[in-house]
Design a protein around this motif. Sequence first.
Motif, PDB file in Angstrom:
ATOM      1  N   ARG A  89       0.850  -1.191   0.000  1.00  0.00           N
ATOM      2  CA  ARG A  89       0.000   0.000   0.000  1.00  0.00           C
ATOM      3  C   ARG A  89       0.888   1.244   0.000  1.00  0.00           C
ATOM      4  O   ARG A  89       1.801   1.364   0.812  1.00  0.00           O
ATOM      5  N   GLN A  90       0.628   2.149  -0.927  1.00  0.00           N
ATOM      6  CA  GLN A  90       1.447   3.355  -1.046  1.00  0.00           C
ATOM      7  C   GLN A  90       0.573   4.592  -1.076  1.00  0.00           C
ATOM      8  O   GLN A  90      -0.442   4.616  -1.764  1.00  0.00           O
ATOM      9  N   ARG A  91       0.967   5.590  -0.328  1.00  0.00           N
ATOM     10  CA  ARG A  91       0.333   6.909  -0.386  1.00  0.00           C
ATOM     11  C   ARG A  91       1.443   7.942  -0.221  1.00  0.00           C
ATOM     12  O   ARG A  91       2.069   7.966   0.832  1.00  0.00           O
ATOM     13  N   PRO A  92       1.786   8.743  -1.202  1.00  0.00           N
ATOM     14  CA  PRO A  92       1.063   8.835  -2.473  1.00  0.00           C
ATOM     15  C   PRO A  92       1.466   7.741  -3.454  1.00  0.00           C
ATOM     16  O   PRO A  92       2.551   7.165  -3.353  1.00  0.00           O
ATOM     17  N   LEU A  93       0.591   7.496  -4.401  1.00  0.00           N
ATOM     18  CA  LEU A  93       0.862   6.521  -5.443  1.00  0.00           C
ATOM     19  C   LEU A  93       1.776   7.135  -6.486  1.00  0.00           C
ATOM     20  O   LEU A  93       1.718   8.333  -6.756  1.00  0.00           O
ATOM     21  N   ARG A  94       2.624   6.288  -7.078  1.00  0.00           N
ATOM     22  CA  ARG A  94       3.465   6.710  -8.191  1.00  0.00           C
ATOM     23  C   ARG A  94       3.482   5.628  -9.245  1.00  0.00           C
ATOM     24  O   ARG A  94       3.177   4.462  -8.960  1.00  0.00           O
ATOM     25  N   GLY A  95       3.842   6.001 -10.453  1.00  0.00           N
ATOM     26  CA  GLY A  95       3.906   5.016 -11.518  1.00  0.00           C
ATOM     27  C   GLY A  95       4.762   3.830 -11.132  1.00  0.00           C
ATOM     28  O   GLY A  95       5.814   3.974 -10.519  1.00  0.00           O
ATOM     29  N   GLY A  96       4.310   2.643 -11.495  1.00  0.00           N
ATOM     30  CA  GLY A  96       5.042   1.421 -11.190  1.00  0.00           C
ATOM     31  C   GLY A  96       4.466   0.619 -10.050  1.00  0.00           C
ATOM     32  O   GLY A  96       4.842  -0.536  -9.852  1.00  0.00           O
ATOM     33  N   CYS A  97       3.535   1.203  -9.269  1.00  0.00           N
ATOM     34  CA  CYS A  97       3.028   0.486  -8.104  1.00  0.00           C
ATOM     35  C   CYS A  97       1.834  -0.397  -8.482  1.00  0.00           C
ATOM     36  O   CYS A  97       1.214  -0.248  -9.527  1.00  0.00           O
ATOM     37  N   SER A  98       1.512  -1.302  -7.588  1.00  0.00           N
ATOM     38  CA  SER A  98       0.450  -2.280  -7.783  1.00  0.00           C
ATOM     39  C   SER A  98      -0.929  -1.636  -7.645  1.00  0.00           C
ATOM     40  O   SER A  98      -1.179  -0.846  -6.732  1.00  0.00           O
ATOM     41  N   LEU A  99      -1.839  -2.011  -8.549  1.00  0.00           N
ATOM     42  CA  LEU A  99      -3.249  -1.623  -8.445  1.00  0.00           C
ATOM     43  C   LEU A  99      -4.052  -2.481  -9.387  1.00  0.00           C
ATOM     44  O   LEU A  99      -3.495  -3.244 -10.174  1.00  0.00           O
ATOM     45  N   GLY A 100      -5.380  -2.357  -9.328  1.00  0.00           N
ATOM     46  CA  GLY A 100      -6.204  -3.115 -10.243  1.00  0.00           C
ATOM     47  C   GLY A 100      -7.654  -3.141  -9.822  1.00  0.00           C
ATOM     48  O   GLY A 100      -8.040  -2.592  -8.792  1.00  0.00           O
ATOM     49  N   HIS A 101      -8.466  -3.787 -10.638  1.00  0.00           N
ATOM     50  CA  HIS A 101      -9.864  -4.050 -10.301  1.00  0.00           C
ATOM     51  C   HIS A 101      -9.895  -5.102  -9.190  1.00  0.00           C
ATOM     52  O   HIS A 101      -9.065  -6.016  -9.181  1.00  0.00           O
ATOM     53  N   PRO A 102     -10.825  -5.009  -8.255  1.00  0.00           N
ATOM     54  CA  PRO A 102     -10.856  -5.996  -7.167  1.00  0.00           C
ATOM     55  C   PRO A 102     -10.986  -7.434  -7.643  1.00  0.00           C
ATOM     56  O   PRO A 102     -10.547  -8.360  -6.941  1.00  0.00           O
ATOM     57  N   ASP A 108      -9.766  10.934  -4.387  1.00  0.00           N
ATOM     58  CA  ASP A 108      -9.000  11.981  -3.704  1.00  0.00           C
ATOM     59  C   ASP A 108      -7.710  12.206  -4.485  1.00  0.00           C
ATOM     60  O   ASP A 108      -6.795  11.380  -4.417  1.00  0.00           O
ATOM     61  N   PRO A 109      -7.584  13.295  -5.248  1.00  0.00           N
ATOM     62  CA  PRO A 109      -6.396  13.514  -6.081  1.00  0.00           C
ATOM     63  C   PRO A 109      -5.092  13.518  -5.306  1.00  0.00           C
ATOM     64  O   PRO A 109      -4.031  13.257  -5.893  1.00  0.00           O
ATOM     65  N   SER A 110      -5.131  13.793  -4.004  1.00  0.00           N
ATOM     66  CA  SER A 110      -3.891  13.888  -3.235  1.00  0.00           C
ATOM     67  C   SER A 110      -3.229  12.541  -2.997  1.00  0.00           C
ATOM     68  O   SER A 110      -2.082  12.490  -2.544  1.00  0.00           O
ATOM     69  N   VAL A 111      -3.909  11.428  -3.308  1.00  0.00           N
ATOM     70  CA  VAL A 111      -3.309  10.123  -3.041  1.00  0.00           C
ATOM     71  C   VAL A 111      -2.290   9.750  -4.107  1.00  0.00           C
ATOM     72  O   VAL A 111      -1.578   8.753  -3.955  1.00  0.00           O
ATOM     73  N   ALA A 112      -2.197  10.512  -5.214  1.00  0.00           N
ATOM     74  CA  ALA A 112      -1.269  10.180  -6.295  1.00  0.00           C
ATOM     75  C   ALA A 112      -0.284  11.312  -6.521  1.00  0.00           C
ATOM     76  O   ALA A 112      -0.631  12.482  -6.407  1.00  0.00           O
ATOM     77  N   ALA A 113       0.956  10.949  -6.833  1.00  0.00           N
ATOM     78  CA  ALA A 113       2.015  11.923  -7.125  1.00  0.00           C
ATOM     79  C   ALA A 113       2.469  11.754  -8.568  1.00  0.00           C
ATOM     80  O   ALA A 113       2.240  10.726  -9.203  1.00  0.00           O
ATOM     81  N   ASP A 114       3.154  12.769  -9.073  1.00  0.00           N
ATOM     82  CA  ASP A 114       3.657  12.720 -10.444  1.00  0.00           C
ATOM     83  C   ASP A 114       4.817  11.733 -10.569  1.00  0.00           C
ATOM     84  O   ASP A 114       5.502  11.419  -9.589  1.00  0.00           O
TER      85      ASP A 114
END
Length: 308
Positions: A150-163, A251-257
């Motif tokens: 789990r990452q906050r903020p998110l950045r390119g390369g991290c894990s995510l997906g549809h449940p 929440d836009p703040s959970v992701a970084a450039d």
Amino acid sequence: MTRRAPSDWDRLALFEMPPELASVRPSALDPSVLYDLHEALHGVALDWLRSPDCDPAIRGFGFGVRWANGQPTNEPVFQVFAGAAARRTWGAGPAGVIPPEFSSLVTLEVVRAARESGADAGAEAPVDLDDTGEVVPLMVPVDAAQLRVRQRPLRGGCSLGHPDVTGGTLGVRVVENVRGAPEGAAVYLLSNCHVLAADPSRPRRGDPTIQPAAVDFGARDRDVIGHLADFEPLRVGFTNRMDAALCALDDPSVAADGVAGLGGLRYWRAQRDTPIGLRVAKLGRTTGLTFGVVRSVGVTYKIDYKLG
């Protein structure tokens, strides 16, 4: 790739590229020459790839240059990509794989491109046969543990997906109307349709996105970060030009450039400005940090998504 403490990820740099790749210098051939070839030959090449006469071991085709001593030359070639075991059955080489009438067409077009690039117009145009093996969406994790938590903020390369999907990788954070975007402009995460949709052939707008992905112990009840906003469905039996989808963040703040460990994206490079031999890096939750060089453009390839 060696395992690192999370705090070290931001200090990853391209100097970690293997020496045999770091020493590659881009071809001086104008990349637009290869895209002109693509426009001229894509239709007939695609018809051939789809035809019953095409050997099923042939997986795709593209446009590149000859390589010599580990460096790209300025000599354009039409490339045929085949399964890893192809050479055991194709003793005749490329001449036994490409139909004679198609080889003649390729020869005509490549000679014309060579003349435009200043190469010997009388040289025989080459056709490359490349044993690439299969290209499939990877699902087996390797050592990229820092990307799968789990990452906050998110950045390119991290894990995510549809449940309901095993898992995938975040490409990058994007903002609607980047130039002069008003405060509150929509913020999205760019990934693959097969990652953000339960069924990539029939995506459903509004479906949740979780981070981390289900395979990395993400859960629908606590890890939803946004919802599927736009997509390009994968169509069975057609040529798909992209596998892409957007998740609108709650929440836009959970992701970084930028991309974890590789920094921000300073500029975009147009396809026609991408030379053969350009050094590249990629970060993914399955593969970790990998490096390569551009070897082909205008590629059409058969990839098994288990849809067809």
